[in-house]
Design an enzyme around this catalytic site. Structure first.
Site, PDB file in Angstrom:
ATOM      1  N   GLY A  98       0.823  -1.219   0.000  1.00  0.00           N
ATOM      2  CA  GLY A  98       0.000   0.000   0.000  1.00  0.00           C
ATOM      3  C   GLY A  98       0.844   1.251   0.000  1.00  0.00           C
TER       4      GLY A  98
ATOM      5  N   SER B 262      -0.531   2.617  -7.328  1.00  0.00           N
ATOM      6  CA  SER B 262      -1.461   3.082  -8.384  1.00  0.00           C
ATOM      7  C   SER B 262      -1.047   4.464  -8.885  1.00  0.00           C
ATOM      8  CB  SER B 262      -2.890   3.183  -7.847  1.00  0.00           C
ATOM      9  OG  SER B 262      -3.237   2.045  -7.149  1.00  0.00           O
TER      10      SER B 262
ATOM     11  N   ASP C  13      -1.360  11.294  -3.457  1.00  0.00           N
ATOM     12  CA  ASP C  13      -0.339  10.313  -3.845  1.00  0.00           C
ATOM     13  C   ASP C  13       0.276  10.661  -5.204  1.00  0.00           C
ATOM     14  OD1 ASP C  13      -2.818   9.827  -4.950  1.00  0.00           O
ATOM     15  OD2 ASP C  13      -2.907   7.721  -4.382  1.00  0.00           O
TER      16      ASP C  13
HETATM   17  O1  PMV Z   1      -4.904   3.787   0.932  1.00  0.00           O
HETATM   18  P1  PMV Z   1      -4.014   4.828   0.360  1.00  0.00           P
HETATM   19  O2  PMV Z   1      -2.644   4.708   0.798  1.00  0.00           O
HETATM   20  O3  PMV Z   1      -4.177   5.017  -1.101  1.00  0.00           O
HETATM   21  O4  PMV Z   1      -4.446   6.232   1.055  1.00  0.00           O
HETATM   22  C1  PMV Z   1      -5.689   6.747   0.857  1.00  0.00           C
HETATM   23  C2  PMV Z   1      -5.823   8.080   1.546  1.00  0.00           C
HETATM   24  C3  PMV Z   1      -7.232   8.618   1.433  1.00  0.00           C
HETATM   25  O5  PMV Z   1      -7.215   9.914   2.026  1.00  0.00           O
HETATM   26  C4  PMV Z   1      -8.207   7.762   2.197  1.00  0.00           C
HETATM   27  C5  PMV Z   1      -7.673   8.703  -0.024  1.00  0.00           C
HETATM   28  C6  PMV Z   1      -7.084   9.843  -0.820  1.00  0.00           C
HETATM   29  O6  PMV Z   1      -7.066   9.725  -2.061  1.00  0.00           O
HETATM   30  O7  PMV Z   1      -6.670  10.844  -0.255  1.00  0.00           O
END
Ligand code: PMV
Length: 307
Positions: free
Chosen positions: A89, A93, A136
Site C-alpha cells: 500500500g 497506483s 499520492d
Molecule cells: O490507501 P491509500 O494509501 O491510497 O491512502 C488513501 C488516503 C485517502 O485519504 C483515504 C484517499 C485519498 O485519495 O486521499
C-alpha cells in the site's frame, strides 16, 4: 525518442488521510522505493503491456487511453514495468500512473509541466477509483515531504530530509475504496460528527506542519497518536493496526499511526534514536514485517534502462 524509462516513487501518508478527500489538507512523504516504466513504439497493431508487480492494470490502461485521447497520438506501444513497492500500500497506483503518463509524454515529445502532469494523472486515478484526493499523485511527481492542500491541490515542500520513521506492514492489504466509501456513508448519516472529526484533523495537520518545520519530534509523535485516534473514530482502523500503535508507544516511540485509507497496510512509528532497538524488538514480538525505506525521497525522474 525511441525508448523512454521513467521512475516514480511510492508514498506514505503522514497526516490527514480521509479528510483530504473532502478538501482538507494532509502531509505526505515520498519513499525511496520506485516504480519504473519503460515505453517504446512498436509496429504491432496492439499494445504490449508487461506489468509484473502492478496488481491493478486499470491504471496503466486508463493512463494510455487518456493520453491518446488528449494528444491524438497514433500507433501501438510496448510498455514494461518494474516495481519496488510490493503489496504494502505504498502508492503503486499513483506511481504507475505518473510514470506512465510522463514516459508517454517524453516518447511523443509532448511537453507537460508538473501541474499539467498532475491534472492528467489525477483524472486517471479518479476514473479508475471514483473518489480520491490526488495526494499520492503529488508525492509521486514532486517527491520529498509535502503539505498537500486537498482543496486547490497545491503542494508545498516541508521537511527536506528523511524522517526517523519505522514502517511496519500490518500483514493485510489496505482497503482504499471500501474505506473511502465507509467514511462517505458515515458522513452522509452523521454530517456534524464527521465534519467535527475532519476539523480536528485539519488542526492536527497544521500543528504537524509547524512541528516538522521545527524538527520537534516529541510534538509530532503526539500528533500522530491523536491522528490515529481520530481514524479509529472514523472506523477505518482495526485491531492489528491498533496493537502496533500501542506496542510501539509502550516501547518508547514518540508516536505512531496507521498510514493511508486503513483496513490494513502500514503503521508508521516516529522513534527517538535511543529507543529504536527496543521498538524494533517490540515489533518483532508481534511477528509483523518492518519495511526498510527512507522518507523524503526524490520525485519522478528518468531512470537507467530496465535490464
Ligand atoms: O490507501 P491509500 O494509501 O491510497 O491512502 C488513501 C488516503 C485517502 O485519504 C483515504 C484517499 C485519498 O485519495 O486521499
Amino acid at each position: 525518442m525511441s525508448k523512454v524509462t521513467i521512475s516514480a516513487p511510492g508514498k506514505l501518508m503522514l497526516f490527514g488521510e480521509h479528510a483530504v478527500v473532502y478538501g482538507y489538507p494532509c502531509i505526505v512523504t515520498a519513499v525511496n522505493r520506485y516504480i519504473t516504466i519503460e515505453v517504446e513504439k512498436t509496429k504491432a497493431d496492439y499494445d504490449i503491456l508487461q506489468t509484473p508487480g502492478v496488481s491493478d492494470k486499470s491504471f496503466v490502461r486508463s493512463a494510455i487511453e487518456l493520453f491518446r485521447k488528449k494528444f491524438k497520438t497514433e500507433g501501438s506501444i510496448s510498455l514494461t514495468s518494474q516495481s519496488e513497492l510490493g503489496n504494502y500500500g505504498l502508492g503503486s497506483s499513483a506511481a504507475v500512473t505518473v510514470a506512465t503518463i510522463e514516459a508517454l509524454s517524453r516518447l511523443y515529445e509532448v511537453k507537460l509541466v508538473p501541474v499539467e502532469l498532475f491534472k492528467l494523472c489525477y483524472q486517471v486515478i479518479l476514473s479508475v477509483q471514483g473518489k480520491a484526493s490526488g495526494f499520492d499523485v503529488a508525492a509521486a511527481i514532486y517527491g520529498r515531504t509535502l503539505y498537500f492542500d486537498g482543496q486547490n491541490k497545491k503542494s508545498t515542500l516541508l521537511y527536506p530530509k528523511s524522517l526517523p520513521i519505522i514502517t511496519i506492514f500490518s500483514g493485510k492489504k489496505g482497503e482504499t475504496v471500501k474505506m473511502i466509501n465507509k467514511v462517505e456513508e458515515l458522513r452522509s448519516k452523521f454530517p456534524d460528527r464527521i465534519t467535527g472529526i475532519f476539523e480536528k484533523i485539519r488542526h492536527l495537520v497544521e500543528q504537524a506542519r509547524l512541528a516538522l518545520n521545527e524538527s520537534n519530534w516529541s510534538s509530532l509523535g503526539k500528533l500522530m497518536n491523536s491522528n490515529h485516534q481520530l481514524l479509529v473514530e472514523l472506523g477505518v482502523s482495526n485491531s492489528s493496526l491498533n496493537r502496533l500503535v500501542m506496542e510501539t508507544n509502550k516501547a518508547g516511540a514518540f508516536g505512531a499511526k496507521l498510514s493511508g485509507a486503513g483496513g490494513g497496510d502500514c503503521v508508521i512509528v516516529l522513534y527517538p534514536q535511543d529507543k529504536k532497538e527496543a521498538i524494533i524488538e517490540a515489533i518483532e514480538k508481534t511477528g509483523k514485517e518492518i519495511i526498510n525505506l527512507k522518507t523524503g525521497a526524490k520525485g519522478i525522474r528518468p531512470h537507467p534502462r530496465i535490464t
